[in-house]
Design an enzyme around this catalytic site. Structure first.
Site, PDB file in Angstrom:
ATOM      1  N   HIS A 185      -7.382  -5.395  -1.053  1.00 58.37           N
ATOM      2  CA  HIS A 185      -6.197  -4.671  -0.601  1.00 58.37           C
ATOM      3  C   HIS A 185      -5.486  -5.356   0.572  1.00 58.37           C
ATOM      4  O   HIS A 185      -4.266  -5.471   0.581  1.00 58.37           O
ATOM      5  CB  HIS A 185      -6.605  -3.249  -0.203  1.00 58.37           C
ATOM      6  CG  HIS A 185      -5.474  -2.268  -0.219  1.00 58.37           C
ATOM      7  ND1 HIS A 185      -4.856  -1.855  -1.376  1.00 58.37           N
ATOM      8  CD2 HIS A 185      -4.833  -1.632   0.791  1.00 58.37           C
ATOM      9  CE1 HIS A 185      -3.895  -1.003  -1.092  1.00 58.37           C
ATOM     10  NE2 HIS A 185      -3.857  -0.852   0.226  1.00 58.37           N
ATOM     11  N   ASP A 225      -9.423  -4.960  -5.384  1.00 58.49           N
ATOM     12  CA  ASP A 225      -8.747  -3.916  -4.616  1.00 58.49           C
ATOM     13  C   ASP A 225      -9.366  -2.558  -4.946  1.00 58.49           C
ATOM     14  O   ASP A 225      -9.230  -2.069  -6.067  1.00 58.49           O
ATOM     15  CB  ASP A 225      -7.256  -3.900  -4.949  1.00 58.49           C
ATOM     16  CG  ASP A 225      -6.436  -3.100  -3.959  1.00 58.49           C
ATOM     17  OD1 ASP A 225      -6.990  -2.146  -3.371  1.00 58.49           O
ATOM     18  OD2 ASP A 225      -5.243  -3.413  -3.780  1.00 58.49           O
ATOM     19  N   SER A 238       0.833  -1.200   0.000  1.00 55.07           N
ATOM     20  CA  SER A 238       0.000   0.000   0.000  1.00 55.07           C
ATOM     21  C   SER A 238       0.874   1.259   0.000  1.00 55.07           C
ATOM     22  O   SER A 238       1.659   1.472  -0.908  1.00 55.07           O
ATOM     23  CB  SER A 238      -0.959  -0.047   1.194  1.00 55.07           C
ATOM     24  OG  SER A 238      -1.938   0.961   1.115  1.00 55.07           O
TER      25      SER A 238
END
Length: 366
Positions: A337, A308, A172
């Site tokens: 995610h 995601d 991320s």
């Protein structure tokens, strides 16, 4: 399902409770013995040592060095791997599951020399040499400083200590930091390769509802205008503000990335406004990070998913077009995610492919 929800909550509760706010050197609330090594990694049976580094602007960051349950840190033969967490997380994000399912433990048992990064403003780091977290100046930074100061200093320390180039693994915001840092020649020369989980740079197609609502309301600007300089979700002001947005129709668990970057849809340096931009950058708008500056010779591996809502497939494809090289790709249609971090199938679906990529470069120990 209950276990998965429990893990997700363990990732998100620190943000909701404000626990991720930095415990500065002069205000660290846990006792000196309460470190990530002592609280989580060593109890699992893994040798672990704490390291403290100082950034150019005075922040004190914690790094943990971890080796296999059957190994010794001083005898560690594998190449160094830096694990860089995402937003509202810290180094413990890599160790939330069992040793058989957590990437940090798995890589250590595979013989890699594991280093765990903790950026400024997170629970396991140590504040600042002179500022308190109550000072406005303590919070006067963006992810740009995380990339060019924090990540840079971590890589430099590992490179010097291990006397070896570093494998960088990000998730991320950790990928956002990595991509920006790798455009800098003085940083990339110390990196052997990078593995990016849910790579984020361009965010034009983000679909996470809560993040989009914050962007639309300019929540970041509202918070600063109210004089709130640390994101403390215990604050009644912020709770009320967020309650007004979380009306039961959307999920509020998607607060995992930078609002300003999302609104602009660009991969640029921080926008200070016209006057300060002119002073710092010599131009009205902040310059973009040029991904084509990442050397073609640098091996890259990326894992991304069809579910995601933050690292959207279209945005990942935009990132790929900007790169000189052709990264090795792993696309999982049914992954979201957080799945790349905490899925119970992560070792089989994701981590074994990453390890194979590292070993293919010829520097991994068995």
């Amino acid at each position: 399902m209950e276990m998965i929800m429990l893990i997700i909550l363990s990732l998100l509760i620190p943000a909701i409770c404000g626990e991720f706010i930095a415990r500065g050197a002069n205000l660290r609330h846990q006792s000196p013995g309460e470190t990530l090594c002592s609280q989580l990694i060593e109890p699992a049976g893994y040798p672990c040592t704490e390291h403290t580094i100082q950034t150019k602007d005075g922040y004190l960051l914690a790094l943990q060095r971890v080796s296999s349950r059957n190994g010794n840190i001083r005898l560690q033969r594998g190449p160094p791997v830096l694990l860089q967490h995402g937003l509202f997380m810290a180094g413990d994000a890599w160790f939330l599951d069992s040793p058989e399912q957590s990437l940090g433990y798995i890589l250590a048992d595979e013989g890699f020399d594991i280093w765990v990064g903790n950026v400024r403003g997170t629970f396991w780091s140590y504040g600042h040499v002179s500022l308190s977290d109550k000072d406005k100046e303590f919070w006067d930074w963006s992810w740009q400083e995380l990339a060019l100061f924090d990540l840079s200093e971590m890589i430099q320390h590992i490179y010097s200590t291990a006397n070896s180039k570093v494998f960088v693994v990000g998730h991320s915001q950790g990928t956002l930091m990595s991509l920006a840092a790798l455009t800098q020649p003085n940083i990339v020369e110390m990196v052997e390769a990078a593995a990016l989980l849910c790579p984020i740079s361009y965010l034009e197609h983000i679909s996470a509802p809560f993040v989009l609502r914050m962007v639309g309301l300019h929540l970041d600007q509202m918070v600063l205008a109210m004089g709130i300089h640390q994101l403390n979700f215990r604050s009644k002001v912020l709770i009320n503000l967020l309650d007004s947005m979380c009306d039961g129709l959307i999920e509020c668990d998607d607060l995992l990335t930078s609002i300003t970057v999302i609104r602009q849809g660009t991969f640029s340096q921080y926008d200070y406004g016209i006057l300060k931009n002119l002073k710092l950058y010599g131009q009205v708008k902040p310059p973009a990070f040029d991904l084509s500056l990442i050397p073609k010779s640098l091996p890259l591996w990326m894992g991304y998913g069809g579910y995601d809502a933050l690292a959207d497939v279209t945005d990942v494809e935009h990132t790929l077009k900007e790169l000189q090289s052709k990264p090795e790709l792993l696309y999982l249609e049914n992954y979201g995610h957080l799945d790349f971090l905490i899925s119970v199938q992560g070792k089989k679906d994701v981590f074994k492919h990453m390890i194979r990529f590292f070993r293919s470069l010829g520097k991994s120990s068995s």
